[in-house]
Design a protein around this motif. Sequence first.
Motif, short mmCIF file in Angstrom:
data_model
loop_
_atom_site.label_atom_id
_atom_site.label_comp_id
_atom_site.label_asym_id
_atom_site.label_seq_id
_atom_site.Cartn_x
_atom_site.Cartn_y
_atom_site.Cartn_z
N ASP A 116 0.82 -1.21 0.00
CA ASP A 116 0.00 0.00 0.00
C ASP A 116 0.86 1.27 0.00
O ASP A 116 0.57 2.23 0.70
CB ASP A 116 -0.98 0.00 1.18
N ILE A 117 1.95 1.22 -0.77
CA ILE A 117 2.76 2.42 -0.99
C ILE A 117 3.05 2.54 -2.48
O ILE A 117 2.95 1.56 -3.23
CB ILE A 117 4.09 2.42 -0.19
N LYS A 118 3.41 3.75 -2.88
CA LYS A 118 3.75 4.04 -4.26
C LYS A 118 5.22 4.47 -4.31
O LYS A 118 5.82 4.78 -3.29
CB LYS A 118 2.85 5.15 -4.79
N PRO A 119 5.82 4.51 -5.52
CA PRO A 119 7.22 4.90 -5.62
C PRO A 119 7.58 6.22 -4.91
O PRO A 119 8.64 6.28 -4.26
CB PRO A 119 7.48 4.97 -7.13
N PRO A 120 6.75 7.27 -4.97
CA PRO A 120 7.14 8.49 -4.22
C PRO A 120 7.22 8.25 -2.71
O PRO A 120 8.08 8.83 -2.03
CB PRO A 120 6.04 9.49 -4.55
N HIS A 121 6.35 7.38 -2.17
CA HIS A 121 6.43 7.04 -0.75
C HIS A 121 7.74 6.31 -0.47
O HIS A 121 8.41 6.55 0.54
CB HIS A 121 5.26 6.15 -0.32
N LEU A 122 8.10 5.39 -1.37
CA LEU A 122 9.33 4.63 -1.19
C LEU A 122 10.55 5.55 -1.20
O LEU A 122 11.47 5.37 -0.40
CB LEU A 122 9.47 3.53 -2.25
N ASP A 123 10.55 6.53 -2.09
CA ASP A 123 11.66 7.49 -2.13
C ASP A 123 11.83 8.16 -0.77
O ASP A 123 12.95 8.31 -0.27
CB ASP A 123 11.42 8.56 -3.20
N ILE A 124 10.73 8.55 -0.17
CA ILE A 124 10.78 9.19 1.15
C ILE A 124 11.27 8.20 2.19
O ILE A 124 12.17 8.50 2.98
CB ILE A 124 9.39 9.75 1.53
N LEU A 125 10.68 7.00 2.21
CA LEU A 125 11.05 6.00 3.21
C LEU A 125 12.53 5.65 3.14
O LEU A 125 13.20 5.55 4.18
CB LEU A 125 10.18 4.75 3.04
N ILE A 126 13.04 5.45 1.94
CA ILE A 126 14.46 5.09 1.79
C ILE A 126 15.36 6.22 2.30
O ILE A 126 16.36 5.97 2.96
CB ILE A 126 14.78 4.71 0.33
N ASN A 127 14.99 7.44 1.99
CA ASN A 127 15.80 8.56 2.47
C ASN A 127 15.77 8.68 3.98
O ASN A 127 16.78 9.00 4.60
CB ASN A 127 15.38 9.86 1.79
N LEU A 128 14.62 8.41 4.60
CA LEU A 128 14.55 8.44 6.06
C LEU A 128 15.31 7.26 6.66
O LEU A 128 15.89 7.38 7.74
CB LEU A 128 13.10 8.44 6.54
N PHE A 129 15.32 6.15 5.97
CA PHE A 129 16.10 4.98 6.40
C PHE A 129 17.58 5.33 6.40
O PHE A 129 18.32 4.98 7.32
CB PHE A 129 15.81 3.81 5.44
N ARG A 130 18.02 6.02 5.35
CA ARG A 130 19.44 6.37 5.21
C ARG A 130 19.84 7.57 6.03
O ARG A 130 20.95 7.64 6.53
CB ARG A 130 19.76 6.67 3.74
N PHE A 131 18.96 8.56 6.13
CA PHE A 131 19.30 9.84 6.76
C PHE A 131 18.29 10.17 7.86
O PHE A 131 17.53 11.13 7.75
CB PHE A 131 19.34 10.97 5.71
N GLU A 132 18.29 9.37 8.89
CA GLU A 132 17.33 9.55 9.98
C GLU A 132 17.45 10.95 10.56
O GLU A 132 18.54 11.46 10.79
CB GLU A 132 17.60 8.52 11.07
N GLY A 133 16.30 11.60 10.75
CA GLY A 133 16.28 12.94 11.32
C GLY A 133 16.48 14.05 10.32
O GLY A 133 16.67 15.21 10.69
N ILE A 134 16.43 13.72 9.03
CA ILE A 134 16.57 14.73 7.98
C ILE A 134 15.40 15.72 8.10
O ILE A 134 14.31 15.36 8.52
CB ILE A 134 16.61 14.05 6.59
#
Length: 161
Positions: free
Chosen positions: A39-57
Motif C-alpha cells: 500500500d505504498i507508491k514509488p514516491p512514498h518509497l523514495d521518502i522512506l528510503i531517504n529516512l532509512f538512510r538519513f534519519e532525522g533529515i
Amino acid sequence: MNKNQSLPWDHPRFRSWIAVARACQLMQQSLGRALAPLDIKPPHLDILINLFRFEGISQQELARKLLVGRSNMSMLLPQMESRGLIERRGDKQDKRVLRLYLTEAGRRVTEEAMTIQTALIDRMLSQAPVEECELMTVHMERIVSLLMQDESEPLETVGDQ
C-alpha cells in the motif's frame, strides 16, 4: 522541414535519451505494481528510503534530495504520518524545523519495499555485465550533474541576448 534536415529520432543521442526515459517510466510503473501489496507508491518509497538512510533529515533537506517542491512533501508526509510510517519531530535547536523519522512500522515497510525494489532492479539488469552498469552510472551521474548545474544558473531573458 526540408528533406536534407534530419529528424530528432534519426540521431543516436536522441534515441538513447528516449530509451532511458521510457525505461525509467516503465520501471516506475513496474515498481508501483510490485509495491501495491504494501500500500505504498514509488514516491512514498523514495521518502522512506531517504529516512532509512538519513534519519532525522529535515523536510526541506528531503525535498531537496528528492528534487521536489515543498508542496509535494506537504501532501505526502501527512498521509504517511497518519498511516504510522513516519513521525515528525521539532528540532531541538530550531523550533521552525521539523525532522523526519521512521516508525517501527515504517522501518518494516521500508525493508520489505527495498527487497522488492532490489529484486526488480536485479531482474531488469541481470543480463548486463557489472562493467556496463558502472558505465551507465557514470553517464547518468554526468547528466544529473549537468542538469543540476543548469537548474542553478539564472535563466536568460529575451533582453539578455
